[in-house]
Design an enzyme around this catalytic site. Sequence first.
Site, short mmCIF file in Angstrom:
data_model
loop_
_atom_site.label_atom_id
_atom_site.label_comp_id
_atom_site.label_asym_id
_atom_site.label_seq_id
_atom_site.Cartn_x
_atom_site.Cartn_y
_atom_site.Cartn_z
N MET A 79 67.36 52.84 19.24
CA MET A 79 67.08 53.88 20.22
C MET A 79 68.30 54.16 21.09
SD MET A 79 63.93 53.84 22.89
CE MET A 79 62.70 53.51 21.64
N LYS A 123 72.08 79.58 24.45
CA LYS A 123 70.77 78.91 24.43
C LYS A 123 70.95 77.45 24.02
CE LYS A 123 70.03 80.59 19.74
NZ LYS A 123 69.60 81.75 18.96
N TYR A 140 67.41 46.09 13.14
CA TYR A 140 66.04 46.23 12.62
C TYR A 140 66.02 46.35 11.10
CZ TYR A 140 64.34 47.45 17.32
OH TYR A 140 64.01 47.45 18.64
N ARG A 181 60.81 87.72 11.65
CA ARG A 181 60.43 86.85 12.77
C ARG A 181 59.80 87.72 13.84
NH1 ARG A 181 64.98 82.80 15.03
NH2 ARG A 181 65.73 84.74 15.92
C1 LIG Z 1 70.78 82.25 18.23
C2 LIG Z 1 70.99 83.68 17.99
C3 LIG Z 1 72.27 84.19 17.73
C4 LIG Z 1 73.49 83.31 17.53
O1 LIG Z 1 73.53 82.83 16.21
P1 LIG Z 1 74.81 82.01 15.68
O2 LIG Z 1 74.56 81.83 14.24
O3 LIG Z 1 74.80 80.72 16.43
O4 LIG Z 1 75.98 82.83 16.01
C5 LIG Z 1 72.42 85.56 17.64
N1 LIG Z 1 71.35 86.38 17.78
C6 LIG Z 1 70.10 85.92 18.01
C7 LIG Z 1 68.97 86.88 18.14
C8 LIG Z 1 69.87 84.56 18.12
O5 LIG Z 1 68.64 84.10 18.32
#
Ligand SMILES: *Cc1c(COP(=O)(O)O)cnc(C)c1O
Length: 383
Positions: free
Chosen positions: A324, A45, A276, A147
Amino acid sequence: MRFYRSQQLIRQDLEAHIYSQAMLANVSGLKNLCKDETKFCAVIKANAYGHGISETVNILKKADVDFFAVASIYEAIHILGMVKKQTILILEPINTTYSPDQVTICARKGIHCVLSSAEDLGFVSETLSTGKSVLRVHVNIESGMGRNGLDAELASGLIERIDRCPNTSLAGVYTHLATADEEDLSYAYVQLEKFNRFLDENSIRDRDDVIIHAANSAATIKIPESHFDMVRCGIAIYGYYSRPMSDPPVKLTPAMKLQAPIVKLKNIAAGDSVSYGRSFIPGRDTAVAIVPLGYADGYWRSFSNRAKMKVGDSVVSVVGRVCMDQVLIDVTDVPNVAVGQMVTIIDNDHRSPCGAYALAELAGTICYEIPICVHAHVNRIVH
Ligand SMILES: *Cc1c(COP(=O)(O)O)cnc(C)c1O
């Protein structure tokens, strides 16, 4: 399916070098901590934590990786054409904002989804009811992350419904640990106990086709009891421990080095100011170099007057405010400095003064945020 990457602006001068060997070695090191039969899910991700989602998939698709986990349906569709051997898992629960096409693509292409309510199951089941395709779903058990997991009772009820629905099948049961990166693992063990109780009470371990998973990177490294059938590693693939570890059981190597050239050199007289807000006024005549990157590219403004970079082997200081898309460094003590010379901005060495740990410390954040902030328009060069 549309792939928009080629239409994207790429800044060729900003070079994020991505080292395949490091990434592949990190994966095999992590796998060596697990049993042979434990599956490996690579979490890609957030543009593969800034390393480039397409680049990372291309590197890892030849590795011994079973799953790619993404956050959203959009990333899943983006990589679908690139992935043959691995299964894609979308971590955000499937929900009623999905178009019928998106639900159908997941089912037909074998993309695994997380399902988190009876309402969403109804939506999936309705959408797929006219065809024969079956959506493979995972259920997230609340064990203490607080969560989007489901409490035990709701989860059992949902699993029963999934089992009864002709268009869904249970492919996974998992949980997520809130404190696996901390020194004190007692809460992680409480979470695992709760998760294990759920697995026992619902006879999940008897179901061969259901993958049980819980471990993120930190738990993969530190808590073997959390491995179950599959580990889900993100940050560790890219070469970082969730936080610096003194005696780690696996050697991880950062897979990214960010560089850009010096585009201009100039001399600042003692007492004159730079950038700046006039936050840097040198006490000596100073040679400064301009590097064409700034907070728009993911180089934090809070690094102003604090961070280090490297020019060759010389460690140099960022001077004045980070702008920037420009930043200035003090190169007075760098021998033979020249326009065009490459500057290392994020180093691929844990101990480097401009490594992700050092930068994270300065920014008051965790190492994750340093490579993740490297903008998508930065050129990813795979080695
Ligand atoms: C992002 C995520 C991971 C990976 O976590 P890391 O600490 O980067 O290994 C694993 N499981 C879920 C559900 C996540 O959202």
